[in-house]
Design a protein around this motif. Sequence first.
Motif, mmCIF file in Angstrom:
data_model
loop_
_atom_site.group_PDB
_atom_site.id
_atom_site.type_symbol
_atom_site.label_atom_id
_atom_site.label_comp_id
_atom_site.label_asym_id
_atom_site.label_seq_id
_atom_site.Cartn_x
_atom_site.Cartn_y
_atom_site.Cartn_z
ATOM 1 N N ALA A 274 0.833 -1.209 0.000
ATOM 2 C CA ALA A 274 0.000 0.000 0.000
ATOM 3 C C ALA A 274 0.868 1.260 0.000
ATOM 4 O O ALA A 274 1.790 1.365 0.812
ATOM 5 N N PRO A 275 0.582 2.215 -0.908
ATOM 6 C CA PRO A 275 1.342 3.470 -0.869
ATOM 7 C C PRO A 275 0.927 4.322 0.331
ATOM 8 O O PRO A 275 -0.228 4.278 0.731
ATOM 9 N N ARG A 276 1.874 5.071 0.891
ATOM 10 C CA ARG A 276 1.531 5.974 2.004
ATOM 11 C C ARG A 276 0.645 7.115 1.526
ATOM 12 O O ARG A 276 -0.051 7.728 2.327
ATOM 13 N N ALA A 277 0.752 7.431 0.225
ATOM 14 C CA ALA A 277 -0.065 8.510 -0.340
ATOM 15 C C ALA A 277 0.064 8.504 -1.858
ATOM 16 O O ALA A 277 0.993 7.900 -2.418
ATOM 17 N N LEU A 278 -0.888 9.166 -2.505
ATOM 18 C CA LEU A 278 -0.732 9.528 -3.914
ATOM 19 C C LEU A 278 -0.367 11.004 -3.900
ATOM 20 O O LEU A 278 -1.093 11.826 -3.329
ATOM 21 N N VAL A 279 0.778 11.344 -4.478
ATOM 22 C CA VAL A 279 1.255 12.724 -4.477
ATOM 23 C C VAL A 279 1.171 13.275 -5.898
ATOM 24 O O VAL A 279 1.611 12.611 -6.836
ATOM 25 N N ALA A 280 0.604 14.460 -6.064
ATOM 26 C CA ALA A 280 0.564 15.082 -7.389
ATOM 27 C C ALA A 280 1.466 16.302 -7.386
ATOM 28 O O ALA A 280 1.506 17.046 -6.409
ATOM 29 N N ALA A 281 2.222 16.480 -8.458
ATOM 30 C CA ALA A 281 3.094 17.652 -8.575
ATOM 31 C C ALA A 281 3.179 18.081 -10.033
ATOM 32 O O ALA A 281 2.765 17.352 -10.925
ATOM 33 N N GLY A 282 3.738 19.273 -10.256
ATOM 34 C CA GLY A 282 3.827 19.822 -11.614
ATOM 35 C C GLY A 282 2.693 20.797 -11.842
ATOM 36 O O GLY A 282 1.670 20.758 -11.150
ATOM 37 N N GLY A 283 2.869 21.675 -12.820
ATOM 38 C CA GLY A 283 1.906 22.749 -13.064
ATOM 39 C C GLY A 283 0.491 22.253 -13.292
ATOM 40 O O GLY A 283 -0.477 22.915 -12.885
ATOM 41 N N VAL A 284 0.333 21.089 -13.929
ATOM 42 C CA VAL A 284 -1.010 20.593 -14.241
ATOM 43 C C VAL A 284 -1.797 20.278 -12.962
ATOM 44 O O VAL A 284 -3.031 20.326 -12.948
ATOM 45 N N ALA A 285 -1.071 20.008 -11.874
ATOM 46 C CA ALA A 285 -1.748 19.711 -10.595
ATOM 47 C C ALA A 285 -2.470 20.942 -10.047
ATOM 48 O O ALA A 285 -3.213 20.854 -9.073
ATOM 49 N N ALA A 286 -2.256 22.099 -10.691
ATOM 50 C CA ALA A 286 -2.991 23.306 -10.292
ATOM 51 C C ALA A 286 -4.420 23.271 -10.822
ATOM 52 O O ALA A 286 -5.275 24.035 -10.364
ATOM 53 N N ASN A 287 -4.689 22.402 -11.800
ATOM 54 C CA ASN A 287 -6.014 22.342 -12.430
ATOM 55 C C ASN A 287 -7.042 21.736 -11.466
ATOM 56 O O ASN A 287 -6.908 20.605 -11.012
ATOM 57 N N GLN A 288 -8.076 22.533 -11.153
ATOM 58 C CA GLN A 288 -9.061 22.115 -10.130
ATOM 59 C C GLN A 288 -9.793 20.847 -10.540
ATOM 60 O O GLN A 288 -10.062 19.977 -9.703
ATOM 61 N N ALA A 289 -10.134 20.738 -11.818
ATOM 62 C CA ALA A 289 -10.870 19.556 -12.280
ATOM 63 C C ALA A 289 -9.986 18.313 -12.156
ATOM 64 O O ALA A 289 -10.461 17.239 -11.753
#
Length: 363
Positions: A274-289
């Motif tokens: 099991a992962p401790r978390a799913l982490v999002a990064a990079g400019g696209v992660a600013a997209n609310q949708a």
Amino acid sequence: MDSGQPNLVLGIETTCDETAAAVVERRADGSGKILSNIVRSQTEEHARFGGVVPEIAARAHVDVLDGIIAQAMAEAGVGFAELAAVAAAAGPGLIGGVIVGLTTAKAIAMVHDTPLIAVNHLEAHALTPRLTCALAFPYCLFLASGGHTQIVAVVGVGDYVRLGTTVDDAMGEAFDKVAKMLGLPYPGGPQVERMASGGDPARFAFPRPMLGRADANFSLSGLKTAVRNEISRLSPLQPNDVSDLCAGFQAAVLESTADRLSVGLKLFREKFGAPRALVAAGGVAANQAIRAALQDVAAIAETTLIIPPPALCTDNGAMIAWAGAERLALGLTDTMDAAPRARWLLDANATAPKKFANTRAGF
Ligand code: KG4
Ligand code: ZN
């Protein structure tokens, strides 16, 4: 090495169109603190060309980097003699800019007799949540920016397994290209998101690339071509056409991303538990949708979604300094021979997908 004392590290970032420097402290218990984080974006220089022009980027880095470093040191209230190391992003990225940052770091390291750390820019994105919220290994990273689209298992410092990548365009690059086709200004991602919010996502039946495939790779160029074909068919475009095209494109990206990430998380579980978390990064992660879609993916996979604050998701010096500090703690320093690298895969065992030619996605 871990001396028990807090280590102060200067980080320098010049791989794309941000000139950035930061001073970060890493304490012996592994926690971190940002003392300064100065970023100068070159968006204005590149806007009229509709994308990043490598030569202009390299020259702009030369012009401002020394001042940005001086500002980062002054704001942190730190002298060069107090640094435990100087870290620079040595790739992957636009080679002219990488040379500027790495050479500057080498000069500082030589003059002040300080260890040099040549950081992989992708590793810096990958380790950021350990700085912002002391996240423990292993975790799953989704990195989506103008130059990268990857799903990576972050197993330890220097231990990364790429679970998926794009076979053609990077996700932010696809947003930028669609924006350009629609006459929207650069950078296109935020513009497409804004237009999409007023559009009908169901008007166009755009393809959902890679849906249902057993691997966790992405492909965006077919979707981009489908948008281009609709634009040619409809021209001249009415304002509602632009909104509907943006909404349709974004909906297709969302569905494809959710599918690719759910496969990526499944592959993660099979290999690492099991992962401790799913982490999002990079400019696209600013997209609310996209953030909302990631939230759903994480909930279904019974993990937590972590998105570092926007200023640490996009390119910055603090992430380079932090990756340098994490490497320093393990005694992983570099020599003056460290080479700037346009391409540098995070996962030493990964191979480049076939369709990399002519895209930024090979970063
Ligand atoms: O991480 P970043 O600031 O720089 C690098 O490319 O390394 O990412 C910039 C990319 C651009 O392609 C931009 O259009 C995209 O991220 N982006 C977005 C949004 N904000 C930035 N894409 C979609 N929606 C957004 N709101
Ligand atoms: Zn980046």
